[in-house]
Design a protein around this motif. Structure first.
Motif, short mmCIF file in Angstrom:
data_model
loop_
_atom_site.label_atom_id
_atom_site.label_comp_id
_atom_site.label_asym_id
_atom_site.label_seq_id
_atom_site.Cartn_x
_atom_site.Cartn_y
_atom_site.Cartn_z
N LYS A 1 0.84 -1.21 0.00
CA LYS A 1 0.00 0.00 0.00
C LYS A 1 0.87 1.26 0.00
O LYS A 1 0.56 2.23 -0.68
CB LYS A 1 -0.90 0.02 1.25
N ILE A 2 1.93 1.24 0.79
CA ILE A 2 2.81 2.43 0.87
C ILE A 2 3.47 2.65 -0.50
O ILE A 2 3.50 3.76 -1.02
CB ILE A 2 3.83 2.29 2.01
N ALA A 3 3.95 1.56 -1.09
CA ALA A 3 4.62 1.69 -2.40
C ALA A 3 3.65 2.22 -3.46
O ALA A 3 4.00 3.09 -4.25
CB ALA A 3 5.20 0.34 -2.82
N ARG A 4 2.43 1.72 -3.44
CA ARG A 4 1.45 2.20 -4.44
C ARG A 4 1.07 3.65 -4.19
O ARG A 4 0.86 4.41 -5.12
CB ARG A 4 0.21 1.29 -4.46
N ALA A 5 1.01 4.04 -2.92
CA ALA A 5 0.70 5.44 -2.61
C ALA A 5 1.79 6.38 -3.14
O ALA A 5 1.53 7.54 -3.42
CB ALA A 5 0.54 5.62 -1.10
N TRP A 6 3.00 5.85 -3.30
CA TRP A 6 4.09 6.63 -3.88
C TRP A 6 4.12 6.48 -5.41
O TRP A 6 5.07 6.92 -6.06
CB TRP A 6 5.44 6.20 -3.29
N GLY A 7 3.12 5.80 -5.96
CA GLY A 7 3.00 5.70 -7.42
C GLY A 7 3.87 4.62 -8.04
O GLY A 7 4.06 4.60 -9.26
N LEU A 8 4.39 3.70 -7.23
CA LEU A 8 5.28 2.68 -7.79
C LEU A 8 4.51 1.53 -8.43
O LEU A 8 3.49 1.11 -7.90
CB LEU A 8 6.20 2.10 -6.70
N THR A 9 5.02 1.04 -9.54
CA THR A 9 4.45 -0.18 -10.14
C THR A 9 5.34 -1.39 -9.82
O THR A 9 4.93 -2.53 -9.98
CB THR A 9 4.34 -0.03 -11.67
N THR A 10 6.56 -1.12 -9.37
CA THR A 10 7.47 -2.19 -8.94
C THR A 10 6.89 -2.81 -7.67
O THR A 10 6.42 -2.08 -6.79
CB THR A 10 8.85 -1.57 -8.62
N SER A 11 6.90 -4.15 -7.57
CA SER A 11 6.42 -4.69 -6.28
C SER A 11 7.54 -4.76 -5.27
O SER A 11 8.63 -5.26 -5.54
CB SER A 11 5.68 -6.02 -6.35
N ILE A 12 7.25 -4.22 -4.11
CA ILE A 12 8.21 -4.21 -3.01
C ILE A 12 7.65 -5.18 -1.97
O ILE A 12 6.54 -4.99 -1.48
CB ILE A 12 8.34 -2.81 -2.36
N LEU A 13 8.43 -6.20 -1.66
CA LEU A 13 8.00 -7.19 -0.67
C LEU A 13 8.98 -7.21 0.49
O LEU A 13 10.19 -7.24 0.27
CB LEU A 13 7.97 -8.60 -1.29
N PRO A 14 8.47 -7.23 1.72
CA PRO A 14 9.40 -7.48 2.83
C PRO A 14 9.84 -8.94 2.74
O PRO A 14 9.09 -9.77 2.21
CB PRO A 14 8.52 -7.25 4.07
N MET A 15 11.02 -9.27 3.24
CA MET A 15 11.49 -10.66 3.16
C MET A 15 10.54 -11.63 3.88
O MET A 15 10.37 -12.76 3.48
CB MET A 15 12.91 -10.77 3.74
N CYS A 16 9.90 -11.12 4.96
CA CYS A 16 8.95 -11.95 5.72
C CYS A 16 8.02 -11.01 6.46
O CYS A 16 8.30 -9.82 6.56
CB CYS A 16 9.70 -12.85 6.72
N ASN A 17 6.93 -11.55 6.95
CA ASN A 17 6.00 -10.71 7.72
C ASN A 17 6.32 -10.73 9.21
O ASN A 17 5.84 -9.88 9.95
CB ASN A 17 4.56 -11.17 7.49
N GLU A 18 7.08 -11.73 9.64
CA GLU A 18 7.41 -11.83 11.07
C GLU A 18 8.53 -10.85 11.42
O GLU A 18 9.26 -10.41 10.54
CB GLU A 18 7.87 -13.26 11.41
N ARG A 19 8.66 -10.61 12.69
CA ARG A 19 9.70 -9.72 13.17
C ARG A 19 11.03 -10.48 13.23
O ARG A 19 11.13 -11.50 13.93
CB ARG A 19 9.28 -9.23 14.56
N VAL A 20 12.02 -10.02 12.49
CA VAL A 20 13.38 -10.57 12.57
C VAL A 20 14.29 -9.41 12.94
O VAL A 20 14.20 -8.34 12.34
CB VAL A 20 13.82 -11.19 11.21
N GLU A 21 15.11 -9.61 13.96
CA GLU A 21 15.96 -8.50 14.42
C GLU A 21 17.42 -8.82 14.25
O GLU A 21 17.92 -9.78 14.84
CB GLU A 21 15.75 -8.29 15.92
#
Ligand code: GDP
Length: 309
Positions: A116-136
């Motif tokens: 959603k954030i990437a699309r709000a910035w007008g991007l067509t590239t898909s940006i995926l986090p490596m995972c949804n869980e918290r990794v520190e």
């Protein structure tokens, strides 16, 4: 379709070049979230945001992170209440953190929030986090273990690194779309990012390294080390203290078995035979991304080297 494993500044420079020579909608970015941090009660994702701002043409060109022309009134004002001033989160940048935090608290998975954030910035590239869980990402220095931003921003990387670990990685799973992108791409590109703390966390997510090892895509890494030095950041210091050769050969050794082609700088041309000796092809080109044109030239050269250009 191309998939790019990405950290922050080095990766975003490379991506700015890639989207000039390839269809941005055909690029998927797998972003490191090991640097994510809770600041002032907000979820901050430094690497994800650097990539989004850079692809949107909004990144601060001087620092390579944060928004162009941003101000720091809020972090200044927070000092009144006793908050430390070491973490630089710009006023406009805070809007992204506020929005991300609100959506996460409402229960949305991180990959949907990032989308959603990437699309709000007008991007067509898909940006995926490596995972949804918290990794520190945690760094062990001479005085014990540090959270990554403590090491990176508060202590400005000025401590020796004895060990790096990714807390929570064993329980994480690749975010939806990550493995599919790796499987469907004709090329997977490891950006010129820090191999320990930008690419390391991505590869630590169970299933992700395996997907990279098994894909039919041509796998390419671009060296962040040029002539034994990094352009910026702690990668060289980490290589040194963790016992790796501080060179493009050292980087190639870390990716051995995972990549088909290693891209190194013209200045390191003499290292090519040693890299080929590791069982991969070596492509030599200018990898200093000091202008919009040079970023595009590097991406074009990488794609040509694998028959995609
Ligand atoms: P961070 O998470 O913001 O530190 O960003 P990355 O891990 O993506 O990038 C850091 C790495 O980018 C450093 O090791 C730099 O050497 C590398 N880097 C930055 N600019 C360039 C460049 O123009 N060319 C190459 N080859 N590497 C670069």
């Amino acid at each position: 379709m191309y998939t790019v494993f990405a950290g922050g500044v080095g990766a975003s420079r490379f991506l700015q070049g890639l989207v000039q020579v390839a269809d941005p909608a055909a690029v998927t970015v797998i972003s490191n979230t090991g640097d994510d941090v809770e600041m002032f009660g907000l979820h901050v994702s430094p690497d994800v945001d650097i990539v989004i701002y850079a692809l949107a043409g909004a990144v601060n060109p001087e620092t390579g992170w944060g928004l162009k022309g941003d101000t720091f009134a809020v972090v200044e004002e927070l000092q009144r209440y006793g908050y430390g001033r070491w973490f630089n989160l710009g006023d406009r940048d805070l809007a992204t953190a506020i929005h991300r935090t609100r959506l996460l608290r409402a229960g949305e998975p991180l990959h949907e929030v990032v989308g959603k954030i990437a699309r709000a910035w007008g991007l067509t590239t898909s940006i995926l986090p490596m995972c949804n869980e918290r990794v520190e990402t945690r760094i062990t220095g001479p005085e014990g273990e540090l959270a990554f931003q403590d090491y990176m921003v508060r202590l400005r990387t000025e401590v020796e690194v004895h060990q790096i670990r990714f807390v929570g990685a064993a329980e994480a799973r690749p975010a939806p779309g990550v493995v599919e992108a790796i499987e469907r791409s004709s090329a997977v590109l490891i950006a010129p990012s820090n191999p320990f703390v930008s690419i390391g966390p991505i590869l630590a997510v169970p299933g992700l390294r395996e997907a990279l090892a098994q894909t039919r895509a041509t796998r390419v890494a671009i060296s962040p080390v040029i002539a034994g030095q990094v352009v910026k950041g702690p990668a060289a210091k980490m290589m040194q203290s963790l016992g790796h050769e501080v060179s493009a050969v050292g980087v190639a050794s870390m990716y051995r078995g995972l990549i088909d082609v290693m891209v190194i700088d013209e200045q390191d041309r003499e290292l090519a035979p040693r890299i080929e000796g590791l069982g991969m092809r070596c492509h030599v080109t200018d990898t200093m991304m000091t202008s919009t044109e040079r970023k595009a030239e590097l991406a074009a050269s990488v794609l040509r080297a694998i028959g995609e250009g």
